[in-house]
Design a protein around this motif. Structure first.
Motif, PDB file in Angstrom:
ATOM      1  N   GLU A  53      -3.801  -7.010   0.429  1.00 44.54           N
ATOM      2  CA  GLU A  53      -3.840  -5.932  -0.485  1.00 44.54           C
ATOM      3  C   GLU A  53      -2.740  -6.186  -1.628  1.00 44.54           C
ATOM      4  OE1 GLU A  53      -5.840  -3.369  -0.086  1.00 44.54           O
ATOM      5  OE2 GLU A  53      -6.753  -4.331   1.534  1.00 44.54           O
ATOM      6  N   LEU A  54      -1.618  -6.632  -1.347  1.00 47.65           N
ATOM      7  CA  LEU A  54      -0.634  -6.830  -2.390  1.00 47.65           C
ATOM      8  C   LEU A  54      -0.994  -8.003  -3.447  1.00 47.65           C
ATOM      9  CD1 LEU A  54       2.883  -7.003  -0.235  1.00 47.65           C
ATOM     10  CD2 LEU A  54       2.046  -5.546  -2.334  1.00 47.65           C
ATOM     11  N   LEU A  56      -4.004  -8.587  -4.305  1.00 46.18           N
ATOM     12  CA  LEU A  56      -5.175  -8.102  -5.142  1.00 46.18           C
ATOM     13  C   LEU A  56      -4.392  -7.216  -6.309  1.00 46.18           C
ATOM     14  CD1 LEU A  56      -8.051  -7.536  -2.496  1.00 46.18           C
ATOM     15  CD2 LEU A  56      -7.810  -9.250  -4.286  1.00 46.18           C
ATOM     16  N   ASN A  57      -3.710  -6.302  -5.810  1.00 45.94           N
ATOM     17  CA  ASN A  57      -2.716  -5.280  -6.542  1.00 45.94           C
ATOM     18  C   ASN A  57      -2.054  -6.253  -7.762  1.00 45.94           C
ATOM     19  OD1 ASN A  57      -2.842  -2.629  -6.561  1.00 45.94           O
ATOM     20  ND2 ASN A  57      -0.646  -2.756  -6.404  1.00 45.94           N
ATOM     21  N   ASN A  60      -4.304  -7.012 -10.310  1.00 39.88           N
ATOM     22  CA  ASN A  60      -4.830  -5.847 -10.978  1.00 39.88           C
ATOM     23  C   ASN A  60      -3.818  -5.666 -11.986  1.00 39.88           C
ATOM     24  OD1 ASN A  60      -7.253  -5.034 -10.098  1.00 39.88           O
ATOM     25  ND2 ASN A  60      -6.648  -3.539  -8.866  1.00 39.88           N
TER      26      ASN A  60
ATOM     27  N   LEU B  55       4.032  -0.201   1.899  1.00 40.15           N
ATOM     28  CA  LEU B  55       2.823  -0.647   1.146  1.00 40.15           C
ATOM     29  C   LEU B  55       2.341   0.560   0.527  1.00 40.15           C
ATOM     30  CD1 LEU B  55       1.217  -2.960   0.519  1.00 40.15           C
ATOM     31  CD2 LEU B  55      -0.359  -2.433   2.031  1.00 40.15           C
ATOM     32  N   PHE B  66      -0.082   1.800 -14.066  1.00 44.16           N
ATOM     33  CA  PHE B  66      -1.213   1.826 -14.578  1.00 44.16           C
ATOM     34  C   PHE B  66      -1.341   3.015 -15.551  1.00 44.16           C
ATOM     35  CE2 PHE B  66      -3.869  -0.344 -11.013  1.00 44.16           C
ATOM     36  CZ  PHE B  66      -3.191  -1.523 -11.073  1.00 44.16           C
ATOM     37  N   TYR B  82      -7.077   3.268  -3.120  1.00 47.42           N
ATOM     38  CA  TYR B  82      -6.431   2.349  -2.326  1.00 47.42           C
ATOM     39  C   TYR B  82      -5.191   3.325  -1.577  1.00 47.42           C
ATOM     40  CZ  TYR B  82      -5.836  -2.417  -3.365  1.00 47.42           C
ATOM     41  OH  TYR B  82      -6.072  -4.036  -3.402  1.00 47.42           O
TER      42      TYR B  82
END
Lengths: 125, 244
Positions: A53-54, A56-57, A60, B55, B66, B82
């Motif tokens: 996840e990290l 891919l983030n 992004n 996380l 963002f 997410y």
């Protein structure tokens, strides 16, 4: 005291200067490296998932930075909508990947009563 | 951690008027430090429950980044999909597998040193690449971002409303995202079916409790009852068999 102020002056530039793409790229790089190290080091299967996840983030963050209208320089053209849509697809695929990987992890846990990836060596030749 | 007192000390020592503060940069710094700090904390933590919590914070702060970059729709999606979806799924996984010896599985010290070396080397490489993006370093002043939700929605059905109008040179026209959208849709459907198939509860022919009871040697009284029952059953079957 003078030494502290002198060493803090470059940091002061972070507040007074406008943000550029390079700032975002640094954040993306740190997230990516954290994810890679997490994937490589964790022995818990869920920790490996969190590393993915990290990663891919971090990707992004880079896409959004290159797509941002606030960050494009004079005369250069940002990715615009393309970057945002690609980032959106990445989020969706990450969700799908997490669902499948979690299902596999739960199956592994049901069969082996552990989530230690080092114990998953049934297919080792 | 020591950066904040240093900045505060510099603010007091150096004559920095409030008007000189770029609030966009300040909030960027805030969100970026939270995001990166908790990402490193995910790596450093051993307890898997704490890793999940860190996380959540890291990805939430990234949504803030963002928003600051003008991608407000994407930031909202980041929070919803997410933080609201994927991480809840992960936390469920943590809860379902959090047996005491599994909560904190530690790697060996050699692995940690090796991972640290590789991580620092990779970070140095990426940072060098990040700082070499020269042409992008001069931000245009006075830019106001358009709301992105409508253009994204239109581009997903194949219409680009953010592109040059009809009659513009063909080099400036780009197609929409109809095909990737369809592919992702099918992909999500297949993935959901597959995940449900993989994670479904297995149906056994024999319920587990009976199986366990049968494999264990029964106590004397139970065995006695069982033998009596078997006898009765046999006699019953004899009677039944004797019936015309």
């Amino acid at each position: 005291m003078n030494i502290v102020v002198a060493s803090a002056v470059p940091l002061l530039g972070l507040i007074t200067e406008p943000v550029s793409v390079a700032h975002y790229l640094v954040v993306g790089a740190i997230l990516f490296v954290s994810g890679v190290v997490c994937m490589a080091m964790k022995r818990n299967a869920l920790g490996v998932l969190m590393g993915i996840e990290l990663v891919l983030n971090g990707a992004n963050v880079n896409f959004v930075a290159f797509a941002s209208p606030y960050l494009q320089g004079e005369g250069s053209r940002s990715l615009g909508l393309d970057g945002q849509v690609i980032a959106l697809f990445v989020i969706l695929l990450a969700a799908a990947e997490a669902a499948v990987a979690l299902a596999i992890t739960l199956n592994f846990y049901n069969n082996h009563a552990t989530v230690d990836v080092d114990r998953a060596d049934d297919l080792k030749g | 951690m020591s950066a904040l007192p240093m900045i505060a000390g510099a603010l007091i020592a150096a004559p920095l008027p409030v008007a000189a503060i770029n609030w966009h940069s300040l909030f960027f710094l805030l969100f970026a430090s939270v995001s990166c700090g908790f990402a490193v904390a995910v790596v450093a933590a051993d307890n898997v429950v704490r890793m999940a919590f860190y996380l959540v914070l890291s990805l939430g702060a990234t949504a803030g980044l963002f928003f600051l970059a003008g991608a407000e729709f994407l930031g909202a999606m980041q929070l919803m999909i997410y933080v609201g979806g994927t991480l809840v799924l992960l936390v469920f996984g943590v809860m379902l597998t959090a047996q005491a010896p599994l909560v904190a599985i530690k790697g060996s010290g050699r692995d940690r040193v090796l991972a640290g070396i590789v991580g620092v080397a990779l970070l140095a490489l990426l940072l060098q690449a990040a700082f070499s993006v020269k042409p992008w370093r001069a931000p245009a002043a006075g830019v106001v971002a358009e709301p992105a939700a409508t253009p994204i929605g239109m581009s997903l059905v194949g219409v680009r409303v953010d592109e040059p109008a009809v009659g513009a040179p063909a080099a400036n026209k780009r197609p929409g995202y109809m095909l990737p959208f369809e592919i992702v849709s099918i992909h999500l459907l297949v993935v959901l079916v597959g995940a449900a198939y993989l994670a479904r509860a297995k149906r056994r022919k024999v319920p587990r409790a009976i199986e366990v009871a049968a494999s264990v040697e029964p106590p004397a009284s139970v065995a006695e009852h069982a033998s009596i029952g078997r006898e009765r059953h046999r006699s019953g079957s004899v009677l039944a068999g004797g019936r015309p």
